[in-house]
Design an enzyme around this catalytic site. Structure first.
Site, PDB file in Angstrom:
ATOM      1  N   ASP A  17       0.119   2.153   7.836  1.00 40.56           N
ATOM      2  CA  ASP A  17      -1.128   1.693   7.198  1.00 40.56           C
ATOM      3  C   ASP A  17      -2.293   2.652   7.433  1.00 40.56           C
ATOM      4  O   ASP A  17      -3.446   2.234   7.461  1.00 40.56           O
ATOM      5  CB  ASP A  17      -1.514   0.287   7.693  1.00 40.56           C
TER       6      ASP A  17
ATOM      7  N   ALA B  27       7.586  -1.089   3.115  1.00 40.62           N
ATOM      8  CA  ALA B  27       6.327  -0.370   3.296  1.00 40.62           C
ATOM      9  C   ALA B  27       5.511  -0.446   2.018  1.00 40.62           C
ATOM     10  O   ALA B  27       5.972  -0.028   0.967  1.00 40.62           O
ATOM     11  CB  ALA B  27       6.612   1.088   3.643  1.00 40.62           C
TER      12      ALA B  27
ATOM     13  N   HIS C 181       2.055   0.600  -0.152  1.00 38.38           N
ATOM     14  CA  HIS C 181       0.924   1.512  -0.194  1.00 38.38           C
ATOM     15  C   HIS C 181       0.104   1.242  -1.449  1.00 38.38           C
ATOM     16  O   HIS C 181       0.641   0.942  -2.509  1.00 38.38           O
ATOM     17  CB  HIS C 181       1.342   2.986  -0.098  1.00 38.38           C
TER      18      HIS C 181
END
Length: 429
Positions: free
Chosen positions: A13, A39, A41
């Site tokens: 992060d 994950a 983004h």
């Protein structure tokens, strides 16, 4: 030949997606090398905010090849959902390539992940329950199903039957719950494979051909060094290697072809999930950083734990990933805090420790040794060079670079692309 790796230096992060997107503009190929759809983004492109979990950040540039490498574990259903998400917003995905050697996440991996995490009680590791760990377990046990298998009807069915015989015994005997039938999974996931087939190829060939033809290649890491299965705060880690070394095994590109490694970090520290966190803040300043920095997980929505910048952690990242450049993000989030602190070392049982201990019992007892710096109150979100930063902000940035031993190449003062500033070009350094 120029290739750049983008690595998170903390617990994920750090803003890697934005930096990767920014650097993608000058690359011909963008590749992911590890992890899966655990994950998330966030990228702002053309004034629109996009949330991606699996597809590389460079997908928004239709002339650039985007690669999902062999080191990833791919949930076909999640990949198709993400493709639809992009198509619905007018984004072409014709430039996507998926490794035929990438392993496939199947429904039994998701179930196994959830059951294993629940069984750990207070010792849970904070998995996103996306099936990532169990898929990597099968890969190591040599029973995994790869993309090449998913596209072969006969091979897929044979491997699925073998795996379900084993997985169903696990579910029934250990967890006292029903397993899956072959019919429940086979047709649905074989069809997913057929929909993905147009993207599947030997991506090692794609990447090496690009490098041999002097194209710029950008390798995009997920998570961060402190979540690396070997070099992170084990067992509170992911199941792959986010460090720069993961590029070699996760893409089939030799280490000699990597030219620069950019370490991305925030001007403070954050993490999602359990595990030791020496500089964690539980006070009003911590709350302020969380709210101003919007510190909530892209994938889970969970509030992130936040703390002061930890140079011990980032020095560790520099060493194990061979970092050549630093990208310091979210400096603006610290605006208005009168006194800032940077952790320069740990103290445990009266001894000063300069490295991250492998023993988590020791790390949990570590107290941060802080250096204090004066804060600033000026709005820095419009700053476009180091010289434009207020004196105290500039000194803070310079001190971070000094303490970590990494040359500053980029810094950012907000979430938008135009708030990312270049100090030196990492492709030409």
């Amino acid at each position: 030949m120029s290739s750049v790796v983008v690595v998170g230096t903390q617990w994920g992060d750090e803003g890697k997606g934005k930096i990767t997107d920014f650097l993608s503009e000058h690359a011909e190929v963008v590749a992911r090398y590890q992890g899966g759809n655990n994950a998330g983004h966030t990228i702002v492109f053309g004034g629109v905010k996009y949330k991606l979990h699996l597809i590389p950040s460079g997908i928004f540039y239709k002339e650039k090849i985007c690669v999902i490498g062999n080191g990833l574990v791919v949930d076909p259903k999640a990949l198709l959902e993400e493709l639809k998400y992009l198509h619905d917003r007018g984004v072409s995905t014709d430039n996507l390539r998926v490794s035929n050697r990438a392993h496939v996440i199947l429904p039994y991996h998701l179930k196994q992940d959830e059951l294993e995490e629940a069984s750990k009680g207070d010792n849970k590791i904070g998995t996103t329950k996306k099936g990532i760990g169990p898929a990597y377990m099968d890969k190591a046990a040599r029973i995994g199903i790869r993309m090449a298998d998913l596209l072969d009807r006969e091979a897929f069915k044979e491997k699925l039957e073998q795996n379900l015989a084993q997985k169903n015994r696990l579910f029934e005997k250990m967890y006292d719950t029903e397993g899956f039938s072959v019919d429940e999974i086979f047709e649905e996931y074989f069809e997913y494979g057929q929909q993905i087939a147009q993207y599947v190829c030997d991506t090692s060939v794609v990447l090496n051909d690009a490098l041999d033809n002097n194209h710029r290649v950008l390798f995009e890491g997920a998570q961060g060094v402190m979540l690396d299965i070997d070099h992170g705060t084990y067992p509170f880690v992911t199941s792959s290697n986010p460090i720069a070394g993961g590029v070699t095994v996760g893409t089939g590109v030799g280490p000699a072809k990597v030219t620069r490694v950019v370490g991305v970090c925030k001007a403070y520290t954050s993490r999602v999930g359990d595990g030791p966190f020496p500089t964690e803040l539980h006070d009003e300043i911590g709350h302020q950083i969380r709210e101003v920095g919007r510190e909530y997980g892209t994938t889970t929505g969970r509030p992130r734990r936040v703390g002061w910048f930890d140079s011990v952690v980032v020095r560790h990242a520099r060493r194990v990933s061979g970092l050549t450049d630093l990208s310091l993000n979210s400096i603006d989030v610290l605006t208005g805090i009168p006194t800032l602190k940077i952790c320069v070392a740990y103290k445990c049982d009266g001894k000063v420790i300069d490295e991250v201990p492998a023993n988590l019992n020791i790390l949990a007892k570590c107290e941060p040794v802080y250096e204090e710096l004066p804060g600033w109150t000026e709005d820095i979100t419009g700053v476009r060079s180091l010289d434009e930063l207020p004196e105290n902000a500039r000194k803070y940035v310079e001190r971070v670079s000094e303490l970590t031993g990494i040359q500053l190449s980029m810094f950012s003062v907000g979430p938008d692309r135009n708030q990312t500033n270049i100090v030196r070009n990492v492709y030409e350094a």
